[in-house]
Write an enzyme that holds these catalytic residues in place. Structure first.
Site, PDB file in Angstrom:
ATOM      1  N   TYR A   1     -10.151  13.803  -8.770  1.00  0.00           N
ATOM      2  CA  TYR A   1      -9.259  13.002  -9.621  1.00  0.00           C
ATOM      3  C   TYR A   1      -8.445  13.892 -10.544  1.00  0.00           C
ATOM      4  O   TYR A   1      -7.222  13.744 -10.659  1.00  0.00           O
ATOM      5  CB  TYR A   1     -10.100  12.021 -10.429  1.00  0.00           C
ATOM      6  CG  TYR A   1      -9.316  11.119 -11.348  1.00  0.00           C
ATOM      7  CD1 TYR A   1      -8.536  10.086 -10.847  1.00  0.00           C
ATOM      8  CD2 TYR A   1      -9.379  11.284 -12.731  1.00  0.00           C
ATOM      9  CE1 TYR A   1      -7.823   9.241 -11.686  1.00  0.00           C
ATOM     10  CE2 TYR A   1      -8.674  10.443 -13.583  1.00  0.00           C
ATOM     11  CZ  TYR A   1      -7.894   9.427 -13.059  1.00  0.00           C
ATOM     12  OH  TYR A   1      -7.185   8.603 -13.901  1.00  0.00           O
TER      13      TYR A   1
ATOM     14  N   LYS B   1      -4.370  14.306 -10.694  1.00  0.00           N
ATOM     15  CA  LYS B   1      -3.627  13.960 -11.903  1.00  0.00           C
ATOM     16  C   LYS B   1      -2.908  15.169 -12.494  1.00  0.00           C
ATOM     17  O   LYS B   1      -1.844  15.029 -13.115  1.00  0.00           O
ATOM     18  CB  LYS B   1      -4.567  13.334 -12.929  1.00  0.00           C
ATOM     19  CG  LYS B   1      -4.993  11.914 -12.567  1.00  0.00           C
ATOM     20  CD  LYS B   1      -3.793  10.994 -12.413  1.00  0.00           C
ATOM     21  CE  LYS B   1      -4.186   9.541 -12.245  1.00  0.00           C
ATOM     22  NZ  LYS B   1      -3.000   8.646 -12.125  1.00  0.00           N
TER      23      LYS B   1
ATOM     24  N   THR C   1     -10.912  -0.070 -18.786  1.00  0.00           N
ATOM     25  CA  THR C   1     -10.466  -0.744 -17.570  1.00  0.00           C
ATOM     26  C   THR C   1     -11.622  -0.889 -16.588  1.00  0.00           C
ATOM     27  O   THR C   1     -12.677  -0.257 -16.740  1.00  0.00           O
ATOM     28  CB  THR C   1      -9.342   0.055 -16.889  1.00  0.00           C
ATOM     29  OG1 THR C   1      -9.862   1.344 -16.508  1.00  0.00           O
ATOM     30  CG2 THR C   1      -8.157   0.243 -17.823  1.00  0.00           C
TER      31      THR C   1
ATOM     32  N   ASP D   1       0.874  -1.167   0.000  1.00  0.00           N
ATOM     33  CA  ASP D   1       0.000   0.000   0.000  1.00  0.00           C
ATOM     34  C   ASP D   1       0.912   1.217   0.000  1.00  0.00           C
ATOM     35  O   ASP D   1       1.669   1.431   0.955  1.00  0.00           O
ATOM     36  CB  ASP D   1      -0.884  -0.024   1.251  1.00  0.00           C
ATOM     37  CG  ASP D   1      -1.887   1.114   1.293  1.00  0.00           C
ATOM     38  OD1 ASP D   1      -1.616   2.170   0.696  1.00  0.00           O
ATOM     39  OD2 ASP D   1      -2.943   0.967   1.947  1.00  0.00           O
TER      40      ASP D   1
ATOM     41  N   VAL E   1      -9.458   4.313 -21.474  1.00  0.00           N
ATOM     42  CA  VAL E   1      -9.077   2.919 -21.701  1.00  0.00           C
ATOM     43  C   VAL E   1     -10.122   2.051 -20.994  1.00  0.00           C
ATOM     44  O   VAL E   1     -10.554   2.370 -19.875  1.00  0.00           O
ATOM     45  CB  VAL E   1      -7.665   2.626 -21.151  1.00  0.00           C
ATOM     46  CG1 VAL E   1      -7.306   1.161 -21.375  1.00  0.00           C
ATOM     47  CG2 VAL E   1      -6.633   3.548 -21.806  1.00  0.00           C
TER      48      VAL E   1
END
Length: 231
Positions: free
Chosen positions: A149, A153, A184, A57, A182
């Protein structure tokens, strides 16, 4: 020549496929993620090379030390792929500050902790590759609900540029890829029903090649990797 590459977030998606691609080309991969079981599946799936599974982690200093101990058992790192990340989708006005802190801790501070711990193990001529997102790429189309997010990023982008400025004199290249959509599990969780134009295997193949060869052409660069302009 066989290389030794450490990749985070390797238990699924892009990280999983990148690790498999590198191993298929007979490189040694130190693969880490929080899930021990999924990492064991990854090691079993490798047909060539070697995948050393090391659960960790990245928010825990004791786990960072465990990774450093694993790397110390090799002849040093040729590449470090900081791929681990977590996403959260919620309207900005409803997103608690603790969510921002959590995403910064995993997506940004995890890179800081790990890279600082791995610095002495990185060979001259090695390559650090930080994986960001089009959500953090300046001027790209943004999607609502990704404020925490996108903020994290974007911080990865700035961090990458500063790391490059500091490491260039030591012949360690640092680049950042801002990945578009993508297909995922993480994307499906954030945007149910959305179909991305790129598969994890395709992106994994691209990243595996980039960590090995990209620093021959780029250093200190932030590169968008997207077919269109997704956030």
């Amino acid at each position: 020549m066989s290389k030794t590459i450490l990749i985070t977030g390797a238990s699924r998606g892009i990280g999983y496929e990148t690790a498999l691609k590198l191993a298929s080309e007979n490189h040694t991969v130190i693969a880490t993620a929080r899930s021990k079981d999924k990492l064991q599946e990854l090691s079993k799936a490798a047909n060539n090379g070697q995948i050393i599974s090391t659960p960790a982690d990245l928010t825990k200093p004791e786990d960072i030390k465990k990774l450093a101990d694993a790397v110390a058992g090799t002849n040093g790192l040729d590449g470090l792929i900081n791929n681990a990340g977590v996403v959260h989708r919620e309207a900005f006005m409803d997103t608690d500050i603790e969510v921002f802190k959590k995403l910064m801790d995993v997506n940004v501070y995890g890179i800081v902790r790990l890279t600082q711990a791995m610095k002495t193990h990185l060979k001259k001529g090695s390559h650090i590759l930080n994986i960001s997102s089009m959500s953090g790429y300046q001027g790209s189309l943004k999607f609502g609900g990704l404020s925490a997010y996108g903020t994290a990023k974007a911080a990865v982008v700035g961090l990458s540029e500063v790391m490059s400025a500091e490491f260039t004199d030591e012949n360690i290249a640092v680049n950042c890829l801002c990945i578009g959509a993508v297909q995922t599990e993480m994307l499906a969780e954030a945007f149910p029903g959305f179909e991305a134009p790129v598969s994890p295997q395709q992106m994994g193949d691209y990243i595996a090649n980039f960590i090995l060869t990209g620093h021959q052409f780029y250093n200190g660069k932030v590169l968008p990797v997207a077919l269109n302009d997704p956030g």
